[in-house]
Design a protein around this motif. Structure first.
Motif, PDB file in Angstrom:
ATOM      1  N   VAL A   1      -2.221  -5.326  -9.060  1.00 12.24           N
ATOM      2  CA  VAL A   1      -3.367  -6.226  -9.217  1.00 12.24           C
ATOM      3  C   VAL A   1      -4.425  -5.496 -10.042  1.00 12.24           C
ATOM      4  CG1 VAL A   1      -5.174  -7.536  -8.057  1.00 12.24           C
ATOM      5  CG2 VAL A   1      -2.908  -7.325  -7.008  1.00 12.24           C
ATOM      6  N   PRO A   2      -4.751  -5.982 -11.250  1.00  9.29           N
ATOM      7  CA  PRO A   2      -5.753  -5.299 -12.091  1.00  9.29           C
ATOM      8  C   PRO A   2      -7.086  -5.161 -11.361  1.00  9.29           C
ATOM      9  CG  PRO A   2      -4.589  -6.976 -13.344  1.00  9.29           C
ATOM     10  CD  PRO A   2      -4.207  -7.173 -11.905  1.00  9.29           C
ATOM     11  N   PRO A   3      -7.624  -3.958 -11.248  1.00 12.95           N
ATOM     12  CA  PRO A   3      -8.839  -3.753 -10.456  1.00 12.95           C
ATOM     13  C   PRO A   3     -10.127  -4.204 -11.133  1.00 12.95           C
ATOM     14  CG  PRO A   3      -8.114  -1.684 -11.408  1.00 12.95           C
ATOM     15  CD  PRO A   3      -7.050  -2.691 -11.742  1.00 12.95           C
ATOM     16  N   LEU A   4     -10.199  -4.128 -12.456  1.00  8.57           N
ATOM     17  CA  LEU A   4     -11.455  -4.420 -13.135  1.00  8.57           C
ATOM     18  C   LEU A   4     -11.893  -5.880 -13.003  1.00  8.57           C
ATOM     19  CD1 LEU A   4     -13.807  -3.398 -14.749  1.00  8.57           C
ATOM     20  CD2 LEU A   4     -12.457  -3.659 -16.848  1.00  8.57           C
ATOM     21  N   PRO A   5     -11.024  -6.871 -13.302  1.00 11.52           N
ATOM     22  CA  PRO A   5     -11.464  -8.267 -13.130  1.00 11.52           C
ATOM     23  C   PRO A   5     -11.857  -8.576 -11.691  1.00 11.52           C
ATOM     24  CG  PRO A   5      -9.439  -8.163 -14.420  1.00 11.52           C
ATOM     25  CD  PRO A   5      -9.668  -6.799 -13.866  1.00 11.52           C
ATOM     26  N   ARG A   6     -11.133  -7.996 -10.754  1.00  9.01           N
ATOM     27  CA  ARG A   6     -11.426  -8.244  -9.339  1.00  9.01           C
ATOM     28  C   ARG A   6     -12.770  -7.643  -8.960  1.00  9.01           C
ATOM     29  NH1 ARG A   6      -7.478  -6.411  -4.353  1.00  9.01           N
ATOM     30  NH2 ARG A   6      -8.628  -7.429  -2.670  1.00  9.01           N
ATOM     31  N   ALA A   7     -13.019  -6.424  -9.411  1.00 10.70           N
ATOM     32  CA  ALA A   7     -14.289  -5.768  -9.099  1.00 10.70           C
ATOM     33  C   ALA A   7     -15.458  -6.515  -9.737  1.00 10.70           C
ATOM     34  CB  ALA A   7     -14.257  -4.320  -9.586  1.00 10.70           C
ATOM     35  N   ARG A   8     -15.273  -6.983 -10.953  1.00  9.39           N
ATOM     36  CA  ARG A   8     -16.328  -7.738 -11.633  1.00  9.39           C
ATOM     37  C   ARG A   8     -16.643  -9.039 -10.893  1.00  9.39           C
ATOM     38  NH1 ARG A   8     -14.363  -6.982 -17.919  1.00  9.39           N
ATOM     39  NH2 ARG A   8     -15.800  -5.288 -18.476  1.00  9.39           N
ATOM     40  N   LEU A   9     -15.596  -9.724 -10.424  1.00  6.86           N
ATOM     41  CA  LEU A   9     -15.794 -10.973  -9.692  1.00  6.86           C
ATOM     42  C   LEU A   9     -16.534 -10.717  -8.390  1.00  6.86           C
ATOM     43  CD1 LEU A   9     -15.301 -14.003  -9.388  1.00  6.86           C
ATOM     44  CD2 LEU A   9     -13.062 -13.468  -8.370  1.00  6.86           C
ATOM     45  N   MET A  10     -16.149  -9.664  -7.669  1.00  6.61           N
ATOM     46  CA  MET A  10     -16.808  -9.322  -6.415  1.00  6.61           C
ATOM     47  C   MET A  10     -18.266  -8.938  -6.663  1.00  6.61           C
ATOM     48  SD  MET A  10     -13.810  -7.170  -4.448  1.00  6.61           S
ATOM     49  CE  MET A  10     -14.721  -7.035  -2.921  1.00  6.61           C
ATOM     50  N   LYS A  11     -18.505  -8.224  -7.753  1.00  8.90           N
ATOM     51  CA  LYS A  11     -19.876  -7.825  -8.090  1.00  8.90           C
ATOM     52  C   LYS A  11     -20.724  -9.053  -8.399  1.00  8.90           C
ATOM     53  CE  LYS A  11     -22.544  -5.141 -11.418  1.00  8.90           C
ATOM     54  NZ  LYS A  11     -22.505  -4.363 -12.687  1.00  8.90           N
ATOM     55  N   LYS A  12     -20.129 -10.011  -9.116  1.00  5.38           N
ATOM     56  CA  LYS A  12     -20.841 -11.237  -9.465  1.00  5.38           C
ATOM     57  C   LYS A  12     -21.208 -12.030  -8.212  1.00  5.38           C
ATOM     58  CE  LYS A  12     -20.427 -15.340 -12.408  1.00  5.38           C
ATOM     59  NZ  LYS A  12     -19.556 -16.088 -13.361  1.00  5.38           N
ATOM     60  N   LYS A  13     -20.250 -12.143  -7.276  1.00  4.29           N
ATOM     61  CA  LYS A  13     -20.503 -12.861  -6.027  1.00  4.29           C
ATOM     62  C   LYS A  13     -21.568 -12.143  -5.200  1.00  4.29           C
ATOM     63  CE  LYS A  13     -15.957 -15.054  -5.505  1.00  4.29           C
ATOM     64  NZ  LYS A  13     -14.729 -15.128  -4.675  1.00  4.29           N
TER      65      LYS A  13
END
Length: 224
Positions: free
Chosen positions: A188-200
């Motif tokens: 699971v690519p970590p960067l898109p997931r981390a960015r989404l969590m940061k946005k939320k």
């Protein structure tokens, strides 16, 4: 039985005031040849002064490649030497001194995530090949660590087949572990997931700040 490995970590203990228990008196940690010894030597005065504040003595032996901590007195908190041991463990994994010494403060915690094929490593548990590991490990290096830091306020340090995570929030540490495990085990690519969590997370903070501002305006209005 005496340890036949001269580079094995060494612990000296004494009988505790509590029956059938022991206190650690000193601990010696050997570091590997891949550690940046110049950086370690440069930062050692900071380590030394920080440990002294807690009554812990420390030495750095550049010839034998080892660090040692020991209790200055027998009547101090026996748990402090355990936290000092954690400092050496983190330093040996290339964690910068300014982060490693934070674990002397009980409000900070850390986690060592084993991502390789070592015992209890993610690759070992999920049958990940070396090629898969190397490709997925690259996804955890560089800019993504900055995004994860901004998301969790945790220091994240990748070295070899381990990742050290230090923070004042257990929630933040667990978020990093979950993202790392999903990356290595399930690709699971970590960067898109981390960015989404940061946005939320930022959206939630903005909403809370808005509510707080409205409450303050209402309170000011009631005072008039």
């Amino acid at each position: 039985m005496e340890n036949s490995n001269p580079k094995a970590d060494q612990i000296e203990v004494e009988v505790s005031e509590f029956e059938n228990d022991f206190d650690v008196v000193s601990y010696t940690k050997f570091y590997d040849e891949f550690l940046n010894v110049d950086l370690l030597q440069e930062s050692w005065p900071k380590v030394e002064s920080s440990l002294e504040e807690y009554g812990v003595l420390c030495t750095l032996d550049m010839v034998e490649g080892k660090m040692k901590v020991s209790r200055a007195t027998r009547d101090q908190d026996p748990n402090i030497i355990l936290r000092a041991m954690d400092v050496l463990e983190l330093l040996s994994r290339s964690v910068p001194a300014e982060w490693a010494i934070r674990v002397l403060d009980c409000s900070f915690q850390y986690d060592i995530i084993k991502i390789g094929n070592q015992e209890e490593g993610i690759c070992n548990m999920y049958g990940i090949t070396k090629e898969q590991f190397l490709a997925r490990r690259k996804l955890l290096a560089g800019y993504v660590l900055k995004v994860l830091f901004e998301l969790t306020d945790c220091g994240i340090f990748l070295k070899g087949n381990t990742i050290a995570v230090i923070g004042g929030s257990l929630q933040g540490i667990n978020i990093v572990r979950r993202i790392v495990e999903d990356c290595i085990a399930h690709d699971v690519p970590p960067l898109p997931r981390a960015r989404l969590m940061k946005k939320k997370s930022q959206k939630k903070k903005d909403e809370m700040n808005k509510v707080a501002s409205e409450l303050m305006i209402n309170l000011e209005g009631m005072r008039i």
